[in-house]
Design an enzyme around this catalytic site. Structure first.
Site, short mmCIF file in Angstrom:
data_model
loop_
_atom_site.label_atom_id
_atom_site.label_comp_id
_atom_site.label_asym_id
_atom_site.label_seq_id
_atom_site.Cartn_x
_atom_site.Cartn_y
_atom_site.Cartn_z
N ASP A 169 0.83 -1.21 0.00
CA ASP A 169 0.00 0.00 0.00
C ASP A 169 0.86 1.26 0.00
O ASP A 169 1.44 1.62 1.03
CB ASP A 169 -0.90 -0.04 1.25
CG ASP A 169 -1.85 1.15 1.32
OD1 ASP A 169 -2.06 1.82 0.29
OD2 ASP A 169 -2.37 1.41 2.43
N SER A 172 -0.12 4.29 2.63
CA SER A 172 0.08 4.28 4.08
C SER A 172 1.50 3.79 4.34
O SER A 172 2.18 3.35 3.41
CB SER A 172 -0.96 3.40 4.78
OG SER A 172 -0.75 2.03 4.46
N ASN A 174 2.63 1.95 7.49
CA ASN A 174 2.87 0.97 8.57
C ASN A 174 2.67 -0.45 8.08
O ASN A 174 1.98 -0.68 7.09
CB ASN A 174 1.91 1.24 9.74
CG ASN A 174 2.24 2.53 10.46
OD1 ASN A 174 1.81 3.60 10.05
ND2 ASN A 174 3.03 2.43 11.52
N TRP A 176 1.24 -4.12 9.42
CA TRP A 176 0.56 -4.85 10.49
C TRP A 176 0.05 -6.19 9.98
O TRP A 176 -0.19 -6.38 8.80
CB TRP A 176 -0.59 -4.04 11.12
CG TRP A 176 -1.72 -3.65 10.22
CD1 TRP A 176 -1.91 -2.43 9.63
CD2 TRP A 176 -2.86 -4.46 9.83
NE1 TRP A 176 -3.06 -2.44 8.87
CE2 TRP A 176 -3.67 -3.66 8.98
CE3 TRP A 176 -3.27 -5.76 10.11
CZ2 TRP A 176 -4.86 -4.14 8.41
CZ3 TRP A 176 -4.45 -6.24 9.53
CH2 TRP A 176 -5.23 -5.42 8.70
N TYR A 212 -8.01 3.55 8.30
CA TYR A 212 -7.98 3.68 6.84
C TYR A 212 -9.35 4.16 6.41
O TYR A 212 -10.29 4.17 7.20
CB TYR A 212 -7.68 2.33 6.19
CG TYR A 212 -6.36 1.73 6.62
CD1 TYR A 212 -5.18 2.08 5.97
CD2 TYR A 212 -6.29 0.83 7.67
CE1 TYR A 212 -3.97 1.53 6.35
CE2 TYR A 212 -5.08 0.27 8.05
CZ TYR A 212 -3.93 0.63 7.39
OH TYR A 212 -2.73 0.09 7.78
N ASP A 354 -1.72 5.58 -5.35
CA ASP A 354 -2.11 4.75 -4.21
C ASP A 354 -2.44 3.33 -4.66
O ASP A 354 -3.53 3.06 -5.16
CB ASP A 354 -3.31 5.40 -3.51
CG ASP A 354 -3.72 4.66 -2.26
OD1 ASP A 354 -3.11 3.61 -1.94
OD2 ASP A 354 -4.66 5.12 -1.58
N THR A 357 -5.81 1.45 -3.39
CA THR A 357 -7.16 1.91 -3.72
C THR A 357 -7.57 1.31 -5.05
O THR A 357 -6.83 1.38 -6.03
CB THR A 357 -7.20 3.46 -3.79
OG1 THR A 357 -6.96 3.98 -2.49
CG2 THR A 357 -8.54 3.96 -4.27
#
Ligand SMILES: *[C@@H]1O[C@H](CO)[C@@H](O)[C@H](O)[C@H]1NC(C)=O
Ligand SMILES: *[C@@H]1O[C@H](CO)[C@@H](O)[C@H](O)[C@H]1NC(C)=O
Ligand SMILES: *[C@@H]1O[C@H](CO)[C@@H](O)[C@H](O)[C@H]1NC(C)=O
Length: 463
Positions: A169, A172, A174, A176, A212, A354, A357
């Protein structure tokens, strides 16, 4: 008289011979590492036809050498080091007279185990020293495309490796994955990370929360080894979720998210995987590229490449158009103009690329203008419907003076309605932002280079 001079001479000669003999003995054992080092240095200076194999040898020799030097620094006494200097001079001259490189002794450090980490650290060290980079490393991972809606790739965490499917992505920053102790439905339906099963897990413990457009997750931070595209990042900080509320991620085709944006939008200012790849010398050129394919089948998903921009398998001979990043958060740049057919719809505006998306989102004023030109019907849920037979004019995005054109038929998407009918919707939707979000429909047509070293973005038409 003559006799006395002769006896004196004989004594002096004997003394000189004795002293020399002793020096040779001491220096042979004490000055070996310094001599090796010096010979290498000398070799580098005199030999201009180094092969790569030789280079490799030199790296490992140096690596051994550094370790040894550190260990022995305390032990070495003054006399030894001064003797070493003398013998260093000697070996310099012998090296320059053409002694073979292969004779450098590497056996003096028996307990040293060379690992890939040693080698990489050494490559980074050498590359920095010469301002160059022969530490060329790169890797690529296949993207899986599901219904032209989600592009995912494989990622591992821990030792031994635990596998996850993640969404790469660029919107963003991070990383996880679902945690073992997360009881949300979204966690139970996905692969969960088990810290106790990893010998390289490091607890951080700090709380983490991210939101998000589509949902939110909460968790705790940890560090572990992250593997992607055949590359390995040590001590990557990521979040282990403890809660993934709602339905946002229940049916997601990925377990977690791999953030590829800049650090400034990273929650808790966690260093991003790409940053760590660069600082750890995992990749030698601080860039990555994404090519997405259409068609919606897993074999035609595309690729994400770290440390290289060789996308020729997707872009052929098409060249890249580069534009500077205007704000380091998202991958943001200036979109100079936008046309549908020959009609100019907007002048300069900001846009982000992005990969997370599945549509293109335009500022709402622009969205309405586009729909008028296409002649589609807006719905209350922010879609614009049309018959699939409807011809749509080409979209033209002007970036750094270059026209990036996407054929109109790529700008509509077949979907099944709740009633079971097939309709087409425009890939452009409306967002309450003052910038464009260029998601997958754009990226399917243009391979994109994300150049973190030079803070620029490149687009090349995929064939
Ligand atoms: C390269 O090395 C070989 C021997 O190792 C030597 O014969 C040759 O002359 C060298 N070439 C150059 C350009 O230094
Ligand atoms: C990772 O962390 C461990 C433990 O803190 C440390 O020993 C190691 O050097 C770190 N590795 C890198 C590449 O930062
Ligand atoms: C990528 O790696 C391959 C070998 O794995 C190498 O031949 C190539 O030069 C590398 N490319 C870059 C741009 O570093």
């Amino acid at each position: 008289m003559r006799c006395r001079v002769l006896v004196l001479c004989a004594f002096i000669c004997l003394f000189v011979l004795l002293v020399e003999g002793r020096q040779r003995k001491v220096s042979r054992s004490g000055a070996r590492s310094v001599a090796v080092q010096n010979r290498q240095r000398n070799h580098r200076r005199t030999n201009n036809n180094n092969s790569n194999a030789r280079r490799g040898n030199r790296l490992s020799a140096r690596s051994n050498n550094q370790k040894r030097r550190r260990l022995n620094a305390a032990k070495r006494n003054k006399r030894r080091s001064s003797l070493a200097k003398k013998s260093e001079r000697k070996s310099t001259s012998s090296a320059s007279s053409g002694s073979s490189y292969a004779t450098i002794p590497l056996d003096f450090k028996q307990n040293f185990v060379r690992t890939t980490d040693n080698l990489r650290a050494d490559k980074v060290f050498v590359a920095h020293r010469y301002g160059g980079s022969f530490a060329k490393t790169n890797g690529s991972a296949r993207l899986t495309n599901t219904g032209n809606m989600e592009y995912t790739c494989k990622m591992t965490l821990g030792t031994p490796k635990q596998s996850f499917t993640v969404l790469p992505d660029t919107g963003s920053s991070n990383v996880w994955v679902p945690g073992l102790y997360c009881t949300s439905k979204a966690c139970r339906t996905h692969n969960r990370y088990r810290p106790r099963k990893s010998s390289t897990f490091i607890k951080v413990g700090k709380k983490f929360a991210i939101e998000y457009g589509s949902g939110a997750v909460q968790g705790v931070l940890a560090k572990d080894k992250l593997g992607i595209a055949g590359l390995s990042i040590a001590n990557q900080t990521f979040a282990i979720t403890t809660n993934e509320p709602g339905s946002a991620f229940v049916d997601a085709l990925f377990d977690g998210i791999l953030g590829l944006g800049y650090e400034s939008i990273s929650v808790d200012k966690v260093k991003t995987p790409v940053q760590n790849m660069c600082s750890q010398g995992v990749i030698s050129t601080c860039k990555f590229a994404i090519c997405m394919r259409g068609g919606g089948s897993s074999s035609r998903g595309g690729v994400i490449i770290f440390g290289s921009t060789d996308t020729s398998a997707y872009t052929g001979t098409n060249s890249y158009t580069y534009t500077p990043v205007t704000k380091k958060g998202y991958w943001q740049f200036a979109l100079e103009a936008f046309y549908v057919g020959s009609t100019k719809v907007s002048g300069t505006s900001q846009a982000i690329v992005d990969s997370g998306t599945s549509l293109i989102a335009a500022p709402c004023a622009i969205y309405h203008k586009i729909n008028k030109i296409i002649g589609c019907t807006e719905t209350s849920s922010g879609e614009c419907w049309m018959k699939c037979s409807k011809a749509v004019k080409a979209f033209t995005f002007v970036v750094n003076g270059q026209k990036l054109v996407i054929p109109g038929d790529k700008m509509k998407m077949r979907v099944r309605t709740n009633k079971g009918n097939i309709v087409c919707i425009s890939v452009v939707t409306c967002m309450n932002t003052n910038f464009w979000i260029l998601g997958d429909p754009f990226m399917r047509n243009y391979c994109t280079v994300f150049d973190m070293a030079n803070n620029k973005i490149g687009f090349a038409s995929s064939t």
